[in-house]
Design a protein around this motif. Structure first.
Motif, short mmCIF file in Angstrom:
data_model
loop_
_atom_site.label_atom_id
_atom_site.label_comp_id
_atom_site.label_asym_id
_atom_site.label_seq_id
_atom_site.Cartn_x
_atom_site.Cartn_y
_atom_site.Cartn_z
N LEU A 209 0.82 -1.21 0.00
CA LEU A 209 0.00 0.00 0.00
C LEU A 209 0.85 1.26 0.00
N LYS A 210 2.08 1.16 0.49
CA LYS A 210 2.98 2.32 0.41
C LYS A 210 3.29 2.63 -1.05
N ASP A 211 3.57 1.60 -1.84
CA ASP A 211 3.83 1.81 -3.27
C ASP A 211 2.58 2.30 -3.98
N ALA A 212 1.43 1.75 -3.60
CA ALA A 212 0.17 2.18 -4.21
C ALA A 212 -0.10 3.65 -3.94
N PHE A 213 0.31 4.11 -2.76
CA PHE A 213 0.13 5.50 -2.39
C PHE A 213 1.14 6.40 -3.11
N THR A 214 2.38 5.91 -3.25
CA THR A 214 3.48 6.73 -3.76
C THR A 214 3.48 6.85 -5.28
N TYR A 215 3.16 5.78 -5.97
CA TYR A 215 3.33 5.75 -7.42
C TYR A 215 1.98 5.78 -8.15
N GLY A 216 2.08 6.19 -9.41
CA GLY A 216 0.90 6.20 -10.27
C GLY A 216 0.09 7.48 -10.17
N ASN A 217 -0.73 7.73 -11.20
CA ASN A 217 -1.59 8.91 -11.21
C ASN A 217 -3.07 8.54 -11.26
N ARG A 218 -3.35 7.27 -10.99
CA ARG A 218 -4.73 6.80 -10.88
C ARG A 218 -4.72 5.49 -10.10
N ILE A 219 -5.74 5.25 -9.29
CA ILE A 219 -5.79 4.03 -8.51
C ILE A 219 -7.21 3.47 -8.50
N ILE A 220 -7.31 2.15 -8.64
CA ILE A 220 -8.61 1.49 -8.53
C ILE A 220 -8.54 0.37 -7.51
N LEU A 221 -9.65 0.13 -6.87
CA LEU A 221 -9.80 -0.99 -5.93
C LEU A 221 -10.73 -2.01 -6.57
#
Length: 249
Positions: A209-221
């Motif tokens: 979740l740290k990487d999910a928070f740090t990287y990318g400009n869009r997130i989906i669950l």
């Protein structure tokens, strides 16, 4: 860039062990977008990535890349668009070949294969310069067999090899799951830099979740084969780590 339209995937249909892995997902991924996908085990996120890659075909629905329908194209016929980095550092490399030979194979991944391997001084220089950016000291070991390297070293090199040939889409399938924290950080920093430098469209699946928070400009669950949350760049930037952790509480 990538259009996923109402895709379903059912494994073992009509049997006692039937699994509805993906249930009507529709998703548009824009050019140069870096999408992060999170979800619990069995949520369908890897199956969705497999269908984009072409290693699994959807039961129904369609997938287009650059406006071309690729729904029934196998993975090797999507290689002109897609490069993929797997969870296992061994995947995607030839253990018995040298680092240099692996890079050469990566450089001709989508090109017609001739009788000459095509390694010259200019190519060696190019490979060394790319590897030096990792800060691992591997640029002076290009004749060393790939199989003698650590998992973190192989995964970092695999990332560099992914952009040796022209690709437009980079799929990252839990690329740090098998790595120690230091190697994982190098791999993710390298991936982020390559995505930006080469203006790639990228999809990252991660449990970190740290990487999910740090990287990318869009997130989906993803949950039970469906998209539960979808945050664009602005909303992802406003997302706190506590908010993200709360998705799984």
């Amino acid at each position: 860039m990538i259009q996923i339209s109402n895709i379903h995937k059912v494994f073992n249909p009509g049997k006692a062990n039937q699994v509805n892995a993906v249930n009507g997902i529709s998703l548009q991924i824009k050019k140069e977008e870096f999408l992060v996908i999170v979800g619990a085990n069995g949520s369908g996120k890897t199956t969705m990535l497999d269908m984009v890659a072409g290693s699994v075909f959807p039961t129904s629905g369609s997938i287009t890349i650059d406006s071309e329908n690729v729904t029934k194209l196998p993975d090797y016929r999507r290689s002109k668009w897609i490069a993929r980095v797997f969870q296992n550092p061994v995947s995607g490399t030839a253990s018995d070949l040298s680092i240099l030979d692996n890079f050469r194979l990566a450089a001709i991944r989508t090109k017609p294969k001739g009788l000459s391997i095509g390694i010259n001084d200019e190519f060696k220089k190019q490979v060394k310069e790319k590897i030096a950016t990792l800060g691992m000291g591997l640029e002076n070991k290009i004749d060393q067999p790939m199989g003698t390297l650590s998992g973190g070293q192989r995964q970092a090199l695999t990332l560099l090899m992914s952009v040796m040939d022209n690709c437009k889409v980079l799929l990252l399938d839990e690329p740090t799951a098998a790595l120690d924290p230091r190697s994982a950080e190098v791999v993710m920093r390298t991936a982020d830099k390559l995505i930006k430098d080469y203006k790639l469209t990228a999809i990252l699946i991660t449990h970190n979740l740290k990487d999910a928070f740090t990287y990318g400009n869009r997130i989906i669950l993803v949950s039970e084969g469906q998209i539960i949350k979808d945050l664009d760049a602005e909303n992802k930037q406003a997302l706190s780590q506590n908010d993200l952790f709360g998705w799984f509480s």
